[in-house]
Scaffold this active site. Structure first.
Site, PDB file in Angstrom:
ATOM      1  N   ARG A  59      30.715  -5.611 -15.022  1.00 16.45           N
ATOM      2  CA  ARG A  59      29.487  -5.097 -15.656  1.00 16.45           C
ATOM      3  C   ARG A  59      29.344  -5.513 -17.116  1.00 16.45           C
ATOM      4  O   ARG A  59      28.691  -4.821 -17.905  1.00 16.45           O
ATOM      5  CB  ARG A  59      29.403  -3.575 -15.552  1.00 16.45           C
ATOM      6  CG  ARG A  59      29.442  -3.063 -14.115  1.00 16.45           C
ATOM      7  CD  ARG A  59      29.062  -1.604 -14.014  1.00 16.45           C
ATOM      8  NE  ARG A  59      29.441  -1.099 -12.704  1.00 16.45           N
ATOM      9  CZ  ARG A  59      30.577  -0.451 -12.470  1.00 16.45           C
ATOM     10  NH1 ARG A  59      31.428  -0.220 -13.454  1.00 16.45           N
ATOM     11  NH2 ARG A  59      30.860  -0.027 -11.270  1.00 16.45           N
ATOM     12  N   GLU A  91      11.302 -28.733 -29.004  1.00 20.54           N
ATOM     13  CA  GLU A  91      11.318 -27.264 -29.133  1.00 20.54           C
ATOM     14  C   GLU A  91      11.276 -26.840 -30.608  1.00 20.54           C
ATOM     15  O   GLU A  91      10.759 -25.769 -30.942  1.00 20.54           O
ATOM     16  CB  GLU A  91      12.555 -26.669 -28.446  1.00 20.54           C
ATOM     17  CG  GLU A  91      12.635 -26.929 -26.934  1.00 20.54           C
ATOM     18  CD  GLU A  91      11.668 -26.084 -26.103  1.00 20.54           C
ATOM     19  OE1 GLU A  91      11.060 -25.139 -26.640  1.00 20.54           O
ATOM     20  OE2 GLU A  91      11.512 -26.385 -24.898  1.00 20.54           O
ATOM     21  N   ARG A 150       6.816 -12.770 -27.241  1.00 19.32           N
ATOM     22  CA  ARG A 150       7.738 -13.855 -26.921  1.00 19.32           C
ATOM     23  C   ARG A 150       7.054 -14.964 -26.111  1.00 19.32           C
ATOM     24  O   ARG A 150       7.523 -16.100 -26.061  1.00 19.32           O
ATOM     25  CB  ARG A 150       8.947 -13.286 -26.159  1.00 19.32           C
ATOM     26  CG  ARG A 150      10.156 -14.201 -26.152  1.00 19.32           C
ATOM     27  CD  ARG A 150      11.419 -13.408 -25.838  1.00 19.32           C
ATOM     28  NE  ARG A 150      12.493 -14.257 -25.388  1.00 19.32           N
ATOM     29  CZ  ARG A 150      13.723 -13.827 -25.118  1.00 19.32           C
ATOM     30  NH1 ARG A 150      14.009 -12.541 -25.271  1.00 19.32           N
ATOM     31  NH2 ARG A 150      14.656 -14.642 -24.715  1.00 19.32           N
ATOM     32  N   HIS A 174      12.884 -31.984 -20.078  1.00 20.28           N
ATOM     33  CA  HIS A 174      12.044 -30.812 -20.336  1.00 20.28           C
ATOM     34  C   HIS A 174      11.285 -30.951 -21.667  1.00 20.28           C
ATOM     35  O   HIS A 174      10.069 -30.735 -21.725  1.00 20.28           O
ATOM     36  CB  HIS A 174      12.923 -29.558 -20.338  1.00 20.28           C
ATOM     37  CG  HIS A 174      12.193 -28.293 -20.667  1.00 20.28           C
ATOM     38  ND1 HIS A 174      11.196 -27.778 -19.857  1.00 20.28           N
ATOM     39  CD2 HIS A 174      12.293 -27.443 -21.725  1.00 20.28           C
ATOM     40  CE1 HIS A 174      10.721 -26.662 -20.398  1.00 20.28           C
ATOM     41  NE2 HIS A 174      11.365 -26.444 -21.530  1.00 20.28           N
TER      42      HIS A 174
END
Lengths: 361, 361
Positions: free
Chosen positions: B118, B182, B238, B262
């Site tokens: 977890r 980017e 966002r 990309h």
């Protein structure tokens, strides 16, 4: 209906506890109209309650997936099945996943909700007592790995939990009792008044009277909620919830998970831990006996079988990585209703407490 | 060395950017002595940098797992390999996972860290420009499913990110340029001053001068950090980070992810989106041309190939569920450095912007 708030900042949610809730879910939680809901259930629970749930989810597109019932299905394979179903029904981030069943369905479905598109909403409808008082609070989700239980998973809080106590009517007696072990546990480590209430209401609880069940489940959840709110990711005080669990887990391992339900092993574990607390002089004499009477009234086992070697219990605790911490950090009781994390017990003391929990020969 | 704080309450962490950091990681982040670290890398990056990283991790037990390099390995299978390795080396919740490589290693390793017991700590050491400016901030982790990219995953923030710009020396020119797309994107939607700085420093950036790279990466990250701090789970603002991405993604899909990196597809997508912004009268004339000059100086493509039918771009955007939202919620530019989420463009306007981005016949 009673409600308990689980206070986790922006991840806060409500648990609603009552009778007949399955037939009127809109009174309990909101699902935006026209959205898609995927209900995950199992082969035991679905025939009993899935149609009622579906009928009361008015105005939404309800899909369902029914899994086989049992801990052995809490695996990667069935988690993948849920993910594939989410994809098949073209789920988006607006889809809500509902789990209807016990801990297995809740853990698997919860982790699918945690990991599909990096997290979608899920609602838990736990139908076993254990899942209602334990798995419904805390956000633990995941599945077992061949090398260990719950190795894969996430903390992912539901947006709502609904406990319809009517589902307990169909729960087998042995499973009902096993769930009560976790109720006793939380009372023992943090709520003496609740422990006394359990003692006074034991007959009503065993008769599964709705009012007693609603009160008991609400108070269990409220107690656990306070612990989880303090320690969401299990870094500190949440360890108190492991009272009886280190010994119980060793017993389950030694008996290959075949002889005891988890709650039954925990009951025996609590007897050992309370005896150790007394032997160590940490808590007043008589606590072990008092706990034993209550557990017995709930039809839970108290003694470690005579054929189990106490050294094997200790060795198992040493070997298991999770329980190594358990050996050095055992949960004991300082006074009734006050658990502590203790690292000062030595092996002979632990062994003595284990031996004293076996039948005299 | 420059540092940028990613401000996410109790999940806050620092990104450190500089030269030579791989040889002195102790100056950048703390790993408790005697603990275990698992480094996940790939076959391209490991031979270049794994030994240096291992040598500078003094006093800890360093294990490593080297995966094949490429997006096609971002699958359930390799996530399971990382989990199995964590189990094999007997990792506990105190184990730290370090990812050394590009976005694939970061996403896979990050999700393994998110889901093992977890959640365990992880540190990202991104070695491609794209991973340094984009994947290193935001906490997105996961893997691809045969039915869709990034369908399985979690938001799991690292405890630290270290960008050693020396790793860019070995990055192929085409990938370096794709990473710059980017950088331009974030400047275009929220930081005009940075856009101007990029225009003035384009030659130094293309020459990979350390000072220019450190400044550029720090400012990119600081910009993204502000957006993520406002909207950690991608519910609102966002979306601005998707400028150029809806069109770019459609182009990638139509060319089966074979013709464009990309960042290259995003560069073309930004040209379309900026042209649409002008056609709609949302931003001043000349923005598209200005953006084109900058992208060209970074050796990025500007035009949609003539053999691609604009209607196919639109149809692909309609078909893709993620991009349906993209059609109705396109990221446009109101003025240089000010992106907006826009739902008022109609299909003929979008088609006109696409056509105008193809070579004249």
């Amino acid at each position: 209906m009673q409600t308990v708030k689980i206070d986790l900042a922006e991840r806060s949610y409500m648990v609603s506890i009552g009778s007949g809730l399955l037939d009127d879910v809109n009174a309990v939680f909101d699902i935006p109209g026209a959205s898609t809901v995927l209900v995950i259930s199992n082969e035991t629970v679905a025939p009993l309650y899935l149609d009622r749930l579906t009928a009361s989810l008015v105005g939404v597109n309800v899909q369902s997936l029914v899994l086989p019932d049992g801990e052995s299905y809490k695996t990667s394979e069935y988690w993948s099945q849920i993910i594939d179903k989410l994809i098949e029904i073209r789920s988006t981030r607006d889809t809500t996943l509902i789990t209807l069943g016990g801990g297995v369905v809740g853990d698997l479905g919860g982790f699918a909700a945690a990991s599909y598109m990096r997290g979608i909403n899920f609602i838990q409808i736990p139908t076993s007592l254990l899942a209602q008082v334990d798995a419904s609070v805390g956000g633990k989700t995941g599945f077992n790995h061949p090398r260990g239980k719950n190795l894969i998973g996430a903390f992912h809080q539901p947006v709502a939990v609904m406990v319809d106590i009517d589902t307990l009517e169909t729960l087998p007696a042995r499973e009902f009792s096993a769930g009560l072990a976790e109720v006793v546990k939380i009372a023992a480590v943090r709520d003496e008044e609740f422990l006394t209430w359990l003692e006074n209401n034991s007959p009503a609880i065993m008769a599964r009277e709705p009012e007693a069940l609603t009160g008991m489940i609400s108070r269990s959840i409220a107690n656990k909620a306070e612990v989880v709110a303090e320690d969401e990711r299990e870094a500190g005080v949440r360890a108190l919830l492991n009272f009886g669990h280190s010994f119980g887990h060793a017993l389950e391992t030694l008996t290959h998970y075949r002889s005891y339900l988890h709650g039954e092993a925990v009951a025996i574990g609590m007897m050992i831990a309370s005896r150790l607390s007394e032997l160590r002089g940490l808590c007043e004499a008589g606590f072990n006996e008092r706990l034993g009477k209550l557990l017995q009234s709930f039809n839970l086992p108290l003694e470690l079988p005579g054929n189990i070697d106490p050294d094997d219990i200790i060795d198992t605790m040493k070997l298991d990585k999770k329980v190594i911490a358990g050996l050095t950090r055992l949960i004991l009781v300082k006074s009734v209703g006050h658990g502590i994390i203790d690292s000062t017990s030595d092996i002979p003391q632990i062994a003595a407490a284990i031996k004293a929990s076996q039948p005299e020969t």
